[in-house]
Design an enzyme around this catalytic site. Structure first.
Site, mmCIF file in Angstrom:
data_model
loop_
_atom_site.group_PDB
_atom_site.id
_atom_site.type_symbol
_atom_site.label_atom_id
_atom_site.label_comp_id
_atom_site.label_asym_id
_atom_site.label_seq_id
_atom_site.Cartn_x
_atom_site.Cartn_y
_atom_site.Cartn_z
ATOM 1 N N ASP A 82 9.677 40.155 77.056
ATOM 2 C CA ASP A 82 10.831 41.027 77.314
ATOM 3 C C ASP A 82 10.296 42.437 77.576
ATOM 4 O O ASP A 82 9.520 42.963 76.767
ATOM 5 C CB ASP A 82 11.752 41.027 76.074
ATOM 6 C CG ASP A 82 13.208 41.286 76.453
ATOM 7 O OD1 ASP A 82 14.088 40.571 75.937
ATOM 8 O OD2 ASP A 82 13.444 42.194 77.277
ATOM 9 N N ASP A 104 14.643 44.412 80.761
ATOM 10 C CA ASP A 104 15.787 44.846 79.965
ATOM 11 C C ASP A 104 16.491 46.077 80.532
ATOM 12 O O ASP A 104 15.840 47.087 80.821
ATOM 13 C CB ASP A 104 15.267 45.194 78.553
ATOM 14 C CG ASP A 104 16.372 45.639 77.633
ATOM 15 O OD1 ASP A 104 17.151 44.794 77.210
ATOM 16 O OD2 ASP A 104 16.440 46.854 77.361
ATOM 17 N N GLU A 122 17.674 41.886 83.993
ATOM 18 C CA GLU A 122 18.978 41.954 83.331
ATOM 19 C C GLU A 122 19.687 43.115 84.010
ATOM 20 O O GLU A 122 19.437 44.282 83.708
ATOM 21 C CB GLU A 122 18.865 42.239 81.831
ATOM 22 C CG GLU A 122 20.245 42.276 81.201
ATOM 23 C CD GLU A 122 20.367 43.168 79.993
ATOM 24 O OE1 GLU A 122 19.682 44.206 79.928
ATOM 25 O OE2 GLU A 122 21.134 42.822 79.094
ATOM 26 N N HIS A 141 21.325 36.320 73.791
ATOM 27 C CA HIS A 141 21.354 36.973 72.468
ATOM 28 C C HIS A 141 22.380 38.100 72.380
ATOM 29 O O HIS A 141 22.590 38.671 71.301
ATOM 30 C CB HIS A 141 19.965 37.528 72.169
ATOM 31 C CG HIS A 141 19.600 38.645 73.085
ATOM 32 N ND1 HIS A 141 19.357 38.467 74.438
ATOM 33 C CD2 HIS A 141 19.492 39.963 72.873
ATOM 34 C CE1 HIS A 141 19.107 39.626 74.999
ATOM 35 N NE2 HIS A 141 19.188 40.556 74.080
ATOM 36 N N ASP A 142 23.023 38.412 73.534
ATOM 37 C CA ASP A 142 24.053 39.472 73.542
ATOM 38 C C ASP A 142 25.457 38.895 73.683
ATOM 39 O O ASP A 142 26.436 39.641 73.571
ATOM 40 C CB ASP A 142 23.866 40.406 74.754
ATOM 41 C CG ASP A 142 22.669 41.314 74.623
ATOM 42 O OD1 ASP A 142 22.141 41.720 75.679
ATOM 43 O OD2 ASP A 142 22.265 41.599 73.481
#
Ligand code: TEU
Ligand code: CA
Length: 556
Positions: A98, A199, A256, A328-329
């Site tokens: 990440d 990210d 993302e 995960h969000d």
């Protein structure tokens, strides 16, 4: 389309803190992941994206990095990371890290040096901006609530943080910052990782005038993404990033990306785009509200289907997407995209099928393959996530009761996806021998890997068959590169589409409704490739009877 090594992969996202704890401290770790590589291989996984494992104070669960070159001691050591990489390679699994480079942690030495000397060179690594008449430079609200500006102690400057105040934004206008970041990216690529998930990258370009915008909430502030959407020029940074790093290694990158300008799609993820691919978040942003989680709408089946279909149709001749149900969000898909009557193992298999056979790289989120669900908590203090506390307060400020605010958290908290992975029906779901950092979802006795491995009709074993079909040598070309052809677009129950390459066509037919449906095809059915029923309701020449929650894949 030029073929790339990642196009036919099936990816899996691990949230390391909640995946598997090997040393009993209640926190998932690298040795825990190593111990589960065979499980992932057997599932059919070729690529693993691990959420951040770098040194961090964990204000935002590792998305606040204090040293990009160190593994957080909570997760293990660099030697254990190297072992993970080696063990993954033995199983032909690529590791994707990440990459969090819009901001770092306020504990990072760059920021500490900037605070020590607010007029020095490290202050230039961030956005230290003069206040306006004793107020912050602009009226932006951060993603986690409150102003995006925090006072620099001892000065009349403020520093910018799009996220938490412990996550100061890095100043990409500064060539020294870009060089530091590019060197770090290449250091990790030199270790042999397959690439990165990037990210919050849309935030790296700011309007240096920091103009105010029309307030969009009772706090008199405006969401910071308004500035991000309006400003031009991000391409200069992203092009340089790619040239100086990824392109040199043929690395896989998945962006993302929220709030991107429509017309920039090819620039971002086209043939020579900044990234190999990006997540399709259209289905996820469908229900969100700028007012907050409390104001989100329930998923409307037709709108949800239309969002997926339009992404597929608009993108298929231009770019390669990455498809998710959850991450995960986001809330658990089984609790969000399935109508009440379909929130059962058959419904979960159906949801997985219509998503994983889309065109684009499927990313399965840990626990999705066994049908893990949202987790109801009795008290706000049972949550850990910084954004959940923020959204709980937003709901209260909007006049909701504590119960209503807690219900909004139940439906949308990021902690829904962060409850420990449910490995078995033993204490703490077999995740840890210690006290888990976040309490397990009490339904682990009904939903866990061990029980499902023993049950041929389980969600887990269905997922193995589903992934095997996607990778089957006879059908791989169709599911990886084949055209996407929407079907039954206006039907309020049926989710159907075809995938076609050359003379081969596969059709996915799913009944999200409560009534049995007869689905007619314009061609003869050749073969049933996959079904979530051990006995189908009925099938003949060009007709299929679908019970509620029934999904079938046929060749025609
Ligand atoms: O999320 C970026 C992002 O846009 C978030 O605001 C996301 O929409 C929000 O968390 C949904 O509630 C990335 C990471 O995925 C997230 O976990 C981090 O908190 C964030 O960046 C900051 O690094
Ligand atoms: Ca541990």
């Amino acid at each position: 389309m030029q073929k790339k090594w990642w196009h036919d992969k099936v990816a899996y996202q691990i949230y390391p803190k909640s995946f598997m704890d090997s040393n009993g401290d209640g926190i998932g770790d690298l040795r825990g992941i190593i111990g589960k590589l065979d499980y992932l291989k057997e599932l059919g996984i070729d690529m693993i994206w691990i959420s951040p494992i770098y040194q961090s104070p964990f204000i935002d669960q590792g998305y606040d990095i204090s040293d990009y070159y160190k593994i957080a001691e909570e997760f293990g050591t660099m030697e254990e990371f190297d072992l993970l990489l080696e063990e993954a390679k033995k199983r032909e699994i690529q590791i994707v890290m990440d990459l969090v480079i819009n901001h770092c942690s306020s504990k990072h030495e760059w920021f500490q040096k900037a605070l020590d000397d607010p007029a020095g060179e490290y202050a230039e690594y961030f956005y230290f901006v003069k206040g306006k008449d004793g107020n912050p430079p602009s009226n932006y609200r951060s993603y986690f609530g409150g102003s995006t500006w925090e006072k620099v102690p001892g000065t009349d400057n403020y520093y910018l943080h799009m996220f938490a105040k412990e996550q100061p934004d890095l100043n990409w206008e500064n060539p020294k910052v870009r060089k530091e970041l590019f060197d770090m990216v290449n250091w990790w690529l030199d270790k042999g990782i397959g690439g990165f998930r990037i990210d919050a990258i849309i935030n790296i370009k700011k309007d240096l005038a920091f103009p105010d915008f029309e307030p969009d909430g009772p706090d008199g502030m405006c969401r910071a993404t308004k500035m991000v959407e309006e400003v031009d020029g991000i391409g200069k940074f992203l092009g340089e990033l790619k040239r100086e790093t990824f392109a040199k290694y043929d690395a896989f990158t998945v962006g993302e990306v929220f709030n991107m300008k429509e017309e920039e799609l090819e620039e971002f993820v086209g043939e020579d785009g900044y990234f190999s691919t990006m997540f399709d978040f259209q289905p996820h942003i469908l229900t969100s509200s700028e007012n907050g989680w409390y104001d989100t709408r329930e998923v409307d089946f037709l709108k949800w289907k239309a969002a997926i279909f339009s992404s597929q149709v608009e993108c298929q001749d231009r770019v390669f997407l990455a498809n998710i149900i959850e991450n995960h969000d986001e809330p658990r898909g089984a609790s969000r995209y399935l109508p009440e009557h379909a929130r059962n193992p058959q419904g979960v298999k159906m949801l997985g099928t219509v998503s994983i056979l889309l065109r684009g790289i499927p990313f399965i989120y840990q626990g999705q393959e066994i049908g893990m669900t949202n987790c109801r908590r009795e008290d706000i203090h049972d949550y850990d996530d910084i954004d959940t506390y923020h959204q709980y307060q937003v709901a209260l400020d909007a006049g909701l009761s504590k119960e209503e605010a807690l219900d909004a958290c139940y439906r949308f908290s990021r902690d829904n996806a962060r409850t420990p992975m449910q490995w078995n029906a033993e204490k703490n779901a077999g995740f840890t021998m210690g006290k888990p950092w976040l309490a397990v979802n009490e339904n682990y006795r009904e939903i866990n890997v061990e029980d499902q491995e023993k049950d041929p009709n389980s969600v887990l074993n269905y997922y193995k068959r589903l992934i095997r079909l996607r990778k089957d040598s006879e059908w791989k070309e169709v599911f990886v590169y084949g055209n996407f052809l929407p079907m039954y677009e206006k039907d309020e129950q049926i989710f159907a589409y075809a995938r076609k390459a050359g003379e081969k066509t596969a059709v996915v037919l799913a009944n999200f409704g409560e009534k049995e449906m007869v689905v007619e095809l314009d061609k003869k059915i050749r073969k049933v490739l996959l079904s979530n029923q051990d006995k189908m309701a009925g099938i003949d020449e060009n007709k299929v009877i679908l019970k509620p929650c029934e999904v079938v894949v046929v060749s025609i």
